[in-house]
Enzyme design. Structure first.
Site, PDB file in Angstrom:
ATOM      1  N   ASP A 137      -9.805  10.057  -0.757  1.00 24.20           N
ATOM      2  CA  ASP A 137     -10.516  11.283  -0.395  1.00 24.20           C
ATOM      3  C   ASP A 137     -10.098  12.354  -1.389  1.00 24.20           C
ATOM      4  O   ASP A 137      -9.031  12.268  -1.996  1.00 24.20           O
ATOM      5  CB  ASP A 137     -10.302  11.735   1.068  1.00 24.20           C
ATOM      6  CG  ASP A 137      -8.889  11.629   1.574  1.00 24.20           C
ATOM      7  OD1 ASP A 137      -7.935  11.766   0.776  1.00 24.20           O
ATOM      8  OD2 ASP A 137      -8.711  11.436   2.793  1.00 24.20           O
ATOM      9  N   ASN A 172       0.838  -1.208   0.000  1.00 22.00           N
ATOM     10  CA  ASN A 172       0.000   0.000   0.000  1.00 22.00           C
ATOM     11  C   ASN A 172       0.872   1.257   0.000  1.00 22.00           C
ATOM     12  O   ASN A 172       1.825   1.359   0.785  1.00 22.00           O
ATOM     13  CB  ASN A 172      -0.865  -0.025   1.271  1.00 22.00           C
ATOM     14  CG  ASN A 172      -1.996   0.986   1.263  1.00 22.00           C
ATOM     15  OD1 ASN A 172      -2.792   1.031   0.324  1.00 22.00           O
ATOM     16  ND2 ASN A 172      -2.088   1.806   2.299  1.00 22.00           N
TER      17      ASN A 172
END
Ligand code: G3I
Length: 361
Positions: free
Chosen positions: A275, A209
């Site tokens: 986001d 990640n």
């Protein structure tokens, strides 16, 4: 050009005068493109999207804020542990594991039929003090790393479907971060993290990640080379997490390129921390406007559309980082107003919510 304008004027005038009722009908259809869909209460992200959709969740807010819990229950079919599984929270001293928060989220997910994605087994941040001051040779450090990973993965074997195994190992310039793990164990600690996690739960899906795939080729290439190299060596890696903490003014082309190049590895692709900031320049006086809301909705749509275009078998899902503008990490971290998420501070759906749904139309 002139001719086109003239033609358009003539056609419009004709339509307005001659078939005004028909014109009104088509205008209404433009304004409400989803009139044939079920009523809003029946729509949810988990029901209406063709891949999993989740959020990073805080056990404290789940317990203390009913509106937060209701949105999580209704909207998502995947949950990422925002902080509860980070090393300093879950393993605060050498022989102490603090399971309460992680257990709470794993149990909630199991009871409510949601996938649980564990975040994160290894990171350069949230290294507890006992690790920062640990004295030992490379064998002792290796044992520390292995024990940490395997104690956690074994506890949740069969209940945590997937893990961010290593988080953010690269700097923006594509070089490995000078983390405590690199210093003590060398670059190949990354491969061993994956092997240790796999030994503890061979069924779990394992992800590398990181953020910044959409910034450009420098960091992205380093990440893609790492994961491809691991895959080619037979290291058990199954997916790429692309965090995508992005902003309304990031180009659609950059975002699509990030998603497409990740998919080209053949691995699962998780947009893992999405986001969309509307105030990336830290304007302390910014106010939320309808124009910002629609720009943001279009950006959410564009990301979802690009994601929906990669092969279905590689769509692990999309996860937003936090649930609503009231609980986003961004305003606190950057000391500015911002509205990055699809739910507003009252946990009502924003235009971004519709943007997400529109991305798969
Ligand atoms: O829980 C303590 C509380 O007891 C204490 O009073 C308070 C005082 O500062 O701190 C609280 O802990 C904070 C924690 O969030 C929970 O709110 C930490 O200080 C704070 O550093 C921590 O920030 C988290 C950050 O990662 C660092 O771990 C954010 O919530 C979390 O959203 C953020 O998430 C990261 C991802 O893991 C990786 N990618 C980037 C992303 C955003 O930074």
């Amino acid at each position: 050009m002139m001719n086109t304008k003239l033609n358009a004027t003539i056609i419009c005038t004709f339509l307005l005068l001659a078939v005004s009722v028909g014109c009104q009908g088509s205008k209404d259809r433009d304004v409400k493109p989803v009139t044939e869909e079920p009523p809003a209460e029946d729509v949810s992200l988990q029901k209406n999207l063709p891949f999993k959709f989740g959020a990073a969740i805080s056990p404290g807010l789940m317990k203390s804020r009913a509106a937060y819990r209701d949105v999580v229950t209704k909207e998502f079919n995947s949950i990422t542990t925002e902080n509860a599984m980070k090393m300093s929270f879950i393993h605060p001293s050498a022989n102490t594991y603090n399971w309460a928060d992680a257990d709470y989220l794993v149990d909630f997910a199991a009871q409510n039929g949601k996938r649980l994605h564990g975040h994160t087994l290894n990171w350069y941040k949230n290294v507890p003090a006992w690790v920062a001051s640990f004295q030992g040779d490379s064998t002792a450090w290796e044992a520390l790393l292995k024990t940490h990973i395997q104690t956690i993965v074994s506890r949740y074997k069969g209940r945590v479907a997937s893990w961010d195994v290593v988080n953010e190992a690269f700097e923006e310039n594509g070089k490995y971060r000078n983390s405590i793990w690199i210093q003590k164990l060398g670059e190949d600690y990354i491969a061993r993290c994956f092997q240790y996690a796999h030994e503890a739960d061979p069924q779990a899906l394992l992800f590398y990640n990181d953020y910044g795939h959409e910034y450009g080729p420098t960091k992205r290439t380093a990440i893609l080379n790492l994961v491809t190299g691991l895959k080619n060596r037979g290291i058990p890696i199954h997916g790429i997490g692309m965090q995508m903490h992005t902003r309304v003014n990031r180009s659609d082309a950059d975002l699509a390129k990030a998603i497409e190049t990740a998919a080209a590895t053949g691995l699962l692709v998780h947009i893992s921390e999405l986001d969309i900031a509307v105030n990336p320049d830290n304007d302390k006086n910014m106010v939320w406007t309808a124009a910002l809301a629609s720009q943001q909705a279009l950006k959410y749509k564009s990301i979802v559309k690009a994601y929906n275009a990669i092969p279905k078998a590689q769509q692990f899902g999309i996860t937003t980082w936090n649930v609503s503008d009231a609980d986003s990490w961004i305003p606190g971290q950057y000391d500015r107003p911002d509205w990055p998420l699809p739910f507003d501070a009252n946990y009502e759906r924003k235009p971004a919510y519709q943007g997400i749904l529109d991305g798969v139309k």
